[in-house]
Design an enzyme around this catalytic site. Structure first.
Site, PDB file in Angstrom:
ATOM      1  N   THR A   1      69.826  25.618  24.473  1.00  0.00           N
ATOM      2  CA  THR A   1      71.236  25.639  24.052  1.00  0.00           C
ATOM      3  C   THR A   1      71.379  25.422  22.552  1.00  0.00           C
ATOM      4  O   THR A   1      72.271  25.988  21.924  1.00  0.00           O
ATOM      5  CB  THR A   1      72.064  24.573  24.797  1.00  0.00           C
ATOM      6  OG1 THR A   1      71.527  23.286  24.515  1.00  0.00           O
ATOM      7  CG2 THR A   1      72.067  24.818  26.296  1.00  0.00           C
TER       8      THR A   1
ATOM      9  N   ASP B   1      81.849  22.786  31.441  1.00  0.00           N
ATOM     10  CA  ASP B   1      81.253  22.356  30.172  1.00  0.00           C
ATOM     11  C   ASP B   1      79.761  22.730  30.088  1.00  0.00           C
ATOM     12  O   ASP B   1      79.334  23.400  29.124  1.00  0.00           O
ATOM     13  CB  ASP B   1      81.445  20.829  30.064  1.00  0.00           C
ATOM     14  CG  ASP B   1      81.009  20.261  28.741  1.00  0.00           C
ATOM     15  OD1 ASP B   1      80.836  21.028  27.777  1.00  0.00           O
ATOM     16  OD2 ASP B   1      80.834  19.022  28.657  1.00  0.00           O
TER      17      ASP B   1
ATOM     18  N   HIS C   1      92.231  27.355  25.828  1.00  0.00           N
ATOM     19  CA  HIS C   1      91.576  28.466  25.121  1.00  0.00           C
ATOM     20  C   HIS C   1      92.302  29.792  25.301  1.00  0.00           C
ATOM     21  O   HIS C   1      92.530  30.526  24.331  1.00  0.00           O
ATOM     22  CB  HIS C   1      90.121  28.613  25.592  1.00  0.00           C
ATOM     23  CG  HIS C   1      89.228  27.497  25.165  1.00  0.00           C
ATOM     24  ND1 HIS C   1      87.889  27.436  25.495  1.00  0.00           N
ATOM     25  CD2 HIS C   1      89.474  26.381  24.436  1.00  0.00           C
ATOM     26  CE1 HIS C   1      87.355  26.335  24.989  1.00  0.00           C
ATOM     27  NE2 HIS C   1      88.296  25.679  24.345  1.00  0.00           N
TER      28      HIS C   1
ATOM     29  N   ARG D   1      80.992  20.610  12.801  1.00  0.00           N
ATOM     30  CA  ARG D   1      79.753  21.391  12.719  1.00  0.00           C
ATOM     31  C   ARG D   1      80.052  22.884  12.513  1.00  0.00           C
ATOM     32  O   ARG D   1      79.435  23.535  11.676  1.00  0.00           O
ATOM     33  CB  ARG D   1      78.939  21.174  13.992  1.00  0.00           C
ATOM     34  CG  ARG D   1      77.523  21.658  13.868  1.00  0.00           C
ATOM     35  CD  ARG D   1      76.636  21.131  14.959  1.00  0.00           C
ATOM     36  NE  ARG D   1      77.031  21.665  16.241  1.00  0.00           N
ATOM     37  CZ  ARG D   1      76.847  21.046  17.411  1.00  0.00           C
ATOM     38  NH1 ARG D   1      76.281  19.869  17.440  1.00  0.00           N
ATOM     39  NH2 ARG D   1      77.222  21.604  18.530  1.00  0.00           N
TER      40      ARG D   1
ATOM     41  N   LYS E   1      83.165  27.619  23.904  1.00  0.00           N
ATOM     42  CA  LYS E   1      82.839  27.739  25.319  1.00  0.00           C
ATOM     43  C   LYS E   1      83.442  26.556  26.056  1.00  0.00           C
ATOM     44  O   LYS E   1      83.671  25.529  25.419  1.00  0.00           O
ATOM     45  CB  LYS E   1      81.327  27.823  25.553  1.00  0.00           C
ATOM     46  CG  LYS E   1      80.459  26.805  24.817  1.00  0.00           C
ATOM     47  CD  LYS E   1      80.617  25.359  25.014  1.00  0.00           C
ATOM     48  CE  LYS E   1      80.479  24.764  26.368  1.00  0.00           C
ATOM     49  NZ  LYS E   1      80.596  23.260  26.348  1.00  0.00           N
TER      50      LYS E   1
ATOM     51  N   SER F   1      96.318  21.287  13.227  1.00  0.00           N
ATOM     52  CA  SER F   1      96.275  20.199  14.212  1.00  0.00           C
ATOM     53  C   SER F   1      97.684  20.040  14.771  1.00  0.00           C
ATOM     54  O   SER F   1      98.662  20.523  14.180  1.00  0.00           O
ATOM     55  CB  SER F   1      95.837  18.908  13.521  1.00  0.00           C
ATOM     56  OG  SER F   1      96.071  17.799  14.358  1.00  0.00           O
TER      57      SER F   1
ATOM     58  N   LEU G   1      89.643  23.865  21.024  1.00  0.00           N
ATOM     59  CA  LEU G   1      90.537  23.042  21.840  1.00  0.00           C
ATOM     60  C   LEU G   1      89.881  22.761  23.193  1.00  0.00           C
ATOM     61  O   LEU G   1      88.883  23.389  23.540  1.00  0.00           O
ATOM     62  CB  LEU G   1      91.855  23.802  22.046  1.00  0.00           C
ATOM     63  CG  LEU G   1      92.600  24.216  20.778  1.00  0.00           C
ATOM     64  CD1 LEU G   1      93.782  25.111  21.128  1.00  0.00           C
ATOM     65  CD2 LEU G   1      93.056  22.978  20.010  1.00  0.00           C
TER      66      LEU G   1
ATOM     67  N   ARG H   1      86.802  15.924  28.522  1.00  0.00           N
ATOM     68  CA  ARG H   1      85.820  16.147  29.600  1.00  0.00           C
ATOM     69  C   ARG H   1      86.113  15.325  30.844  1.00  0.00           C
ATOM     70  O   ARG H   1      85.590  15.609  31.920  1.00  0.00           O
ATOM     71  CB  ARG H   1      84.402  15.840  29.092  1.00  0.00           C
ATOM     72  CG  ARG H   1      83.888  16.885  28.131  1.00  0.00           C
ATOM     73  CD  ARG H   1      82.617  16.459  27.416  1.00  0.00           C
ATOM     74  NE  ARG H   1      82.254  17.418  26.385  1.00  0.00           N
ATOM     75  CZ  ARG H   1      82.855  17.497  25.203  1.00  0.00           C
ATOM     76  NH1 ARG H   1      83.828  16.654  24.892  1.00  0.00           N
ATOM     77  NH2 ARG H   1      82.489  18.407  24.325  1.00  0.00           N
TER      78      ARG H   1
HETATM   79  N1  LIG Z   1      79.403  25.097  21.025  1.00  0.00           N
HETATM   80  C1  LIG Z   1      79.017  23.837  21.187  1.00  0.00           C
HETATM   81  O1  LIG Z   1      77.876  23.460  20.933  1.00  0.00           O
HETATM   82  C2  LIG Z   1      80.012  22.834  21.666  1.00  0.00           C
HETATM   83  C3  LIG Z   1      79.740  21.479  21.568  1.00  0.00           C
HETATM   84  C4  LIG Z   1      80.736  20.592  21.946  1.00  0.00           C
HETATM   85  C5  LIG Z   1      81.927  21.086  22.444  1.00  0.00           C
HETATM   86  N2  LIG Z   1      82.131  22.405  22.571  1.00  0.00           N
HETATM   87  C6  LIG Z   1      83.385  22.947  23.117  1.00  0.00           C
HETATM   88  O2  LIG Z   1      84.361  22.856  22.087  1.00  0.00           O
HETATM   89  C7  LIG Z   1      85.637  22.576  22.654  1.00  0.00           C
HETATM   90  C8  LIG Z   1      86.178  21.312  22.007  1.00  0.00           C
HETATM   91  O3  LIG Z   1      85.276  20.252  22.286  1.00  0.00           O
HETATM   92  P1  LIG Z   1      85.334  18.886  21.464  1.00  0.00           P
HETATM   93  O4  LIG Z   1      84.311  18.004  22.029  1.00  0.00           O
HETATM   94  O5  LIG Z   1      85.295  19.187  20.015  1.00  0.00           O
HETATM   95  O6  LIG Z   1      86.789  18.401  21.906  1.00  0.00           O
HETATM   96  P2  LIG Z   1      87.646  17.171  21.391  1.00  0.00           P
HETATM   97  O7  LIG Z   1      86.863  16.323  20.467  1.00  0.00           O
HETATM   98  O8  LIG Z   1      88.251  16.562  22.597  1.00  0.00           O
HETATM   99  O9  LIG Z   1      88.752  17.885  20.508  1.00  0.00           O
HETATM  100  C9  LIG Z   1      89.635  18.813  21.015  1.00  0.00           C
HETATM  101  C10 LIG Z   1      90.769  19.001  20.014  1.00  0.00           C
HETATM  102  O10 LIG Z   1      91.762  19.758  20.694  1.00  0.00           O
HETATM  103  C11 LIG Z   1      93.056  19.370  20.246  1.00  0.00           C
HETATM  104  N3  LIG Z   1      93.923  19.105  21.420  1.00  0.00           N
HETATM  105  C12 LIG Z   1      95.069  19.756  21.679  1.00  0.00           C
HETATM  106  N4  LIG Z   1      95.622  19.305  22.804  1.00  0.00           N
HETATM  107  C13 LIG Z   1      94.824  18.344  23.271  1.00  0.00           C
HETATM  108  C14 LIG Z   1      94.883  17.488  24.389  1.00  0.00           C
HETATM  109  N5  LIG Z   1      95.896  17.536  25.273  1.00  0.00           N
HETATM  110  N6  LIG Z   1      93.899  16.590  24.545  1.00  0.00           N
HETATM  111  C15 LIG Z   1      92.868  16.533  23.694  1.00  0.00           C
HETATM  112  N7  LIG Z   1      92.760  17.323  22.601  1.00  0.00           N
HETATM  113  C16 LIG Z   1      93.731  18.221  22.383  1.00  0.00           C
HETATM  114  C17 LIG Z   1      92.867  18.138  19.393  1.00  0.00           C
HETATM  115  O11 LIG Z   1      93.076  18.530  18.058  1.00  0.00           O
HETATM  116  P3  LIG Z   1      94.435  18.166  17.265  1.00  0.00           P
HETATM  117  O12 LIG Z   1      94.849  16.813  17.750  1.00  0.00           O
HETATM  118  O13 LIG Z   1      94.007  18.168  15.860  1.00  0.00           O
HETATM  119  O14 LIG Z   1      95.443  19.210  17.576  1.00  0.00           O
HETATM  120  C18 LIG Z   1      91.444  17.721  19.592  1.00  0.00           C
HETATM  121  O15 LIG Z   1      90.856  17.200  18.444  1.00  0.00           O
HETATM  122  C19 LIG Z   1      85.417  22.474  24.172  1.00  0.00           C
HETATM  123  O16 LIG Z   1      85.722  23.696  24.770  1.00  0.00           O
HETATM  124  C20 LIG Z   1      83.941  22.168  24.286  1.00  0.00           C
HETATM  125  O17 LIG Z   1      83.349  22.637  25.501  1.00  0.00           O
HETATM  126  C21 LIG Z   1      81.215  23.278  22.170  1.00  0.00           C
END
Ligand SMILES: NC(=O)c1ccc[n+]([C@@H]2O[C@H](COP(=O)([O-])OP(=O)(O)OC[C@H]3O[C@@H](n4cnc5c(N)ncnc54)[C@H](OP(=O)(O)O)[C@@H]3O)[C@@H](O)[C@H]2O)c1
Length: 331
Positions: free
Chosen positions: A254, A179, A80, A19, A98, A37, A75, A167
């Site tokens: 939000t 979160d 972060h 997004r 965030k 990645s 991440l 999470r």
């Molecule tokens: N602003 C918003 O509306 C919104 C909405 C949802 C989430 N968020 C925030 O965005 C961030 C990411 O959320 P997400 O839901 O996108 O997370 P996610 O799907 O779990 O993805 C996190 C990414 O971080 C990398 N990573 C590196 N080390 C990791 C580990 N040990 N375990 C898991 N992933 C790892 C991975 O990428 P690679 O494998 O490619 O390195 C993974 O794809 C969080 O801080 C969340 O609070 C914000």
């Protein structure tokens, strides 16, 4: 920031990345030049999916690139600070998901590193940048609702998690306090325009991470706030700001519901209801703000204060659900 387009590098390939990459690609003055990645294959696959030329293995490699002016970090929360500081040290501007970090101390380190490097930073808390939020800020500043006596905010979703979701991992900064408490606590800070004097909080834990958070806050003038967050009820993203003249109510703060414009209601003592809706794109506004020369201090202070509220919530829970007085915070 720059007169030509700001070139973004994306760190991480998580669920939110798709997004935000689309938002970056559709914002005037921003382009996405690289995505990193931990895995080369994953970077390539996402690069192809999103139409990003450079697919990079390893986050550190992305920071060395000359075709990256700014990074978007998506991440898990515990990572972060490390990557925001590393990006600043490489002279890259920072847009970080965030919660900005997992502690006030880390958040201050990010701020200091960006200041030292002369780069700009924002946390990607989109709602703060909606045109509707600007209107709320104006009305709150004018005292349109009278004296604010109470603020309540509720942010939740109910969703079976995929295995491995960060999470559900406390070591990655998982759980609903960081979160979702980030949104609700931040809303209280925004609406009151200042920090609470104390916080009293409790949580429900499942498998080591917070599933539900309930907290009460108090201000020096007697105003109060309550927040409710969790992974165990259907989606809520609403608030009420109750003043002596009227209440401001919003059910999608939000992020506006996908099929409707952003909206709010003002209820007064006579039962009169004013309602209006807003167009606008909060993420594009946020990106434009980061890449402009506009001062960011008020958004940065909002992030620092939000982190302090979240930490006070955690401190109250750790102390067995007793009042945590924010003036005792050392950081
Ligand atoms: N602003 C918003 O509306 C919104 C909405 C949802 C989430 N968020 C925030 O965005 C961030 C990411 O959320 P997400 O839901 O996108 O997370 P996610 O799907 O779990 O993805 C996190 C990414 O971080 C990398 N990573 C590196 N080390 C990791 C580990 N040990 N375990 C898991 N992933 C790892 C991975 O990428 P690679 O494998 O490619 O390195 C993974 O794809 C969080 O801080 C969340 O609070 C914000």
């Amino acid at each position: 920031m720059t007169t030509s387009s700001t070139r973004f590098g994306v760190i991480g390939t998580g669920r939110i990345t798709r997004r935000l990459v689309a938002d970056l690609q559709s914002t005037d003055g921003a382009v996405v030049t690289a995505i990193a990645s931990r895995s080369r294959e994953r970077a390539r696959w996402y690069g192809d999916q999103y139409g990003i030329d450079a697919a990079v293995e390893g986050y550190a490699e992305l920071l060395k690139r000359d075709d990256v002016d700014a990074v978007y970090i998506s991440l898990p929360p515990s990572m972060h600070a490390e990557w925001a500081i590393a990006a600043a040290n490489h002279g890259k501007h920072v847009l970080c998901e965030k919660p900005l970090t997992v502690s006030v101390a880390q958040t201050r380190q990010v701020d200091l590193a960006c200041q030292a490097a002369g780069v700009r930073w924002l946390d990607a808390t989109g709602w703060l940048h909606h045109d509707r939020t600007d209107a709320f800020a104006t009305w709150l500043g004018e005292g349109r609702f009278g004296k604010i006596g109470h603020v309540s905010a509720a942010v939740s979703f109910y969703q079976p998690f995929q295995s491995g979701d960060h999470r559900l991992d406390a070591s990655l900064g998982g759980g609903c306090i960081l979160d979702l408490g980030w949104y609700a606590g931040g809303l209280v800070r925004f609406a009151m325009g200042r920090m609470p004097a104390w916080v009293l909080a409790d949580e429900v834990i499942l498998d080591g991470v917070s599933q539900r958070l309930t907290a009460m806050m108090g201000f020096d003038d007697g105003a109060t706030a309550t927040i409710s967050c969790g992974y165990d009820t259907a989606t809520r993203k609403w608030f009420e700001v109750a003043g002596t003249e009227s209440s401001l109510i919003c059910d999608d703060f939000t992020r506006p519901w996908a099929d409707r414009p952003a909206r709010y209601w003002i209820h007064d003592a006579a039962g009169t209801v004013k309602s209006e809706s807003f167009d606008g794109h909060q993420e594009r506004n946020m990106i434009k703000r980061l890449i402009s020369d506009e001062p960011l201090l008020r958004y940065q202070q909002q992030a620092i204060d939000t982190q302090a509220i979240v930490e006070a919530v955690q401190a109250s829970i750790k102390a067995g659900g007793t009042k945590f007085v924010l003036s005792t915070m050392t950081d």
